[in-house]
Design a protein around this motif. Structure first.
Motif, short mmCIF file in Angstrom:
data_model
loop_
_atom_site.label_atom_id
_atom_site.label_comp_id
_atom_site.label_asym_id
_atom_site.label_seq_id
_atom_site.Cartn_x
_atom_site.Cartn_y
_atom_site.Cartn_z
N VAL A 66 45.47 51.75 31.93
CA VAL A 66 45.29 50.94 30.95
C VAL A 66 43.80 50.69 30.80
N THR A 67 43.43 50.14 29.58
CA THR A 67 42.14 49.66 29.37
C THR A 67 41.92 48.42 29.23
N LEU A 68 40.96 47.66 30.01
CA LEU A 68 40.97 46.19 29.80
C LEU A 68 39.85 45.72 28.99
N PRO A 69 39.59 44.62 28.18
CA PRO A 69 38.74 44.00 27.62
C PRO A 69 37.66 43.91 28.47
N PRO A 70 36.42 43.89 27.77
CA PRO A 70 35.01 43.68 28.47
C PRO A 70 35.14 42.22 29.54
N PHE A 71 34.61 42.35 30.41
CA PHE A 71 34.73 41.41 31.39
C PHE A 71 33.64 40.23 30.67
N ARG A 196 47.92 46.74 34.50
CA ARG A 196 46.97 45.73 34.20
C ARG A 196 46.28 44.89 35.43
N TRP A 197 47.20 44.38 36.30
CA TRP A 197 46.78 43.64 37.46
C TRP A 197 45.94 44.65 38.60
N LYS A 198 46.35 45.73 38.61
CA LYS A 198 45.62 46.78 39.48
C LYS A 198 44.40 47.25 38.85
N ARG A 201 42.23 44.13 39.58
CA ARG A 201 41.73 44.17 40.81
C ARG A 201 40.56 44.94 41.12
N ASP A 202 40.88 46.06 40.69
CA ASP A 202 39.68 47.33 41.04
C ASP A 202 38.24 46.84 40.34
N ALA A 203 38.58 46.34 39.15
CA ALA A 203 37.25 45.78 38.71
C ALA A 203 36.57 44.69 39.44
N ALA A 204 37.47 43.83 39.85
CA ALA A 204 36.89 42.53 40.55
C ALA A 204 36.21 43.03 41.94
N ALA A 206 34.93 46.03 42.32
CA ALA A 206 33.66 46.61 42.11
C ALA A 206 32.51 45.62 41.82
N ARG A 207 32.81 44.61 41.22
CA ARG A 207 31.95 43.55 40.84
C ARG A 207 31.44 42.80 42.27
N ASP A 208 32.35 42.84 43.13
CA ASP A 208 32.09 42.19 44.45
C ASP A 208 31.06 43.06 45.25
N ARG A 209 31.46 44.36 45.20
CA ARG A 209 30.29 45.34 46.00
C ARG A 209 28.99 45.28 45.22
N GLN A 210 29.00 45.23 43.83
CA GLN A 210 27.73 45.01 43.07
C GLN A 210 26.90 43.68 43.68
N ALA A 211 27.82 42.62 43.64
CA ALA A 211 27.10 41.36 44.03
C ALA A 211 26.67 41.20 45.56
#
Length: 280
Positions: A66-71, A196-198, A201-204, A206-211
């Motif tokens: 699935v393609t999520l909208p931009p964060f 979509r939940w998965k 989760r993966d996008a979140a 990834a943001r945590d790793r970047q932070a």
């Protein structure tokens, strides 16, 4: 989305079980209350049925992309001192913009209240609380009944045991049956919902790793990262499940029900789908 024959077989079995549970609820009157024995009998079958349906959804979502909208980061709400001043009895004058915003919020809340609330089947297993302290249960016959040693008539009578025919509130049970029925009627849609939940989760993560990497480069110490759910399945036995006859630890095969076999098979499908994602 192609559904495998194994998923289809378990789906049909769950549909038959759901029809039986709905018939049991209607046999008890189908109202806001059910007899205690019937409520417990339905709940003992509903819990593993929900777990099996959840695992069939996970298995059906294997290979979905699935393609999520931009964060968009959530904007912090400006702190206002108006509630504090009102609590102290100080009058606060609202501007036209604040009044229009409050009126729009009131209308939105009234509109949400008029809409029927739909309960969806949870895609995640409920987690066990490791810090939960179990209270010791004292049976009624072990509770002290003597109020005074001077008066022999001060012995408190034993409370009446709960009757299996006592009415029990069944509103929540009816909502769970409806949620399970909607999930089984729309298995592809529920699979996309899990995909979509998965993806979120993966996008979140990834943001945590970047932070964390940005905090380490700037020498600012540890960054504030939320604890997120990693797996939709909890460790150990599925909720409401028993040992399967194929389990080497099963010592009482007579106590194994059909729903236990369905749940064991669905759990194996879900574990396989999570461990070996389809990247083709």
């Amino acid at each position: 989305m192609e559904v495998s024959p194994a998923i289809d077989k378990n789906w049909e079995a769950l549909k038959r079980l759901l029809a039986m549970l709905v018939g049991m609820a209607e046999l008890g009157g189908g109202g806001a209350t059910l007899p205690r024995h019937l409520h417990r009998a339905i709940l003992k079958l509903l819990r593993p049925a929900e777990s099996a349906a959840r695992r069939l959804i996970i298995a059906a979502a294997r290979g979905l992309v699935v393609t999520l909208p931009p964060f968009r980061p959530r904007k912090p709400k400006p702190k206002s001192v108006e509630p504090v001043l009102r609590s102290l009895g100080i009058a606060v004058t609202m501007s036209n913009a604040d009044f229009a915003r409050a009126e729009a919020a009131r209308k939105a809340a009234a509109l949400r209240a008029t809409r029927p609330r739909v309960t969806n089947l949870s895609l995640l297993d409920p987690l066990k609380n490791p810090f939960r302290i179990r209270r010791r249960y004292v049976p009624a016959h072990a509770v002290p009944r003597i109020r005074s040693l001077d008066d022999s008539a001060s012995c408190r009578p034993l409370p009446a045991p709960p009757s299996p025919d006592d009415p029990v509130n069944a509103s929540r049970l009816g909502q769970r049956l409806e949620a399970l029925g909607r999930a089984l009627d729309d298995l592809p849609g529920q699979a996309k919902r899990f995909a979509r939940w998965k993806a979120r989760r993966d996008a979140a993560r990834a943001r945590d790793r970047q932070a964390r990497a940005a905090a380490a480069q700037s020498n600012q110490g540890g960054s504030t990262v939320r604890f997120r759910r990693v797996s939709p399945l909890r460790r150990g036995r599925p909720p409401g499940g028993r040992l399967s006859r194929y389990d080497p630890h099963a010592t009482h095969p007579r106590n194994i029900r059909e729903i236990d076999e369905i749940l064991a098979h669905a759990h194996a499908l879900a574990v396989y789908a999570l461990e070996t994602p389809d990247t083709s």
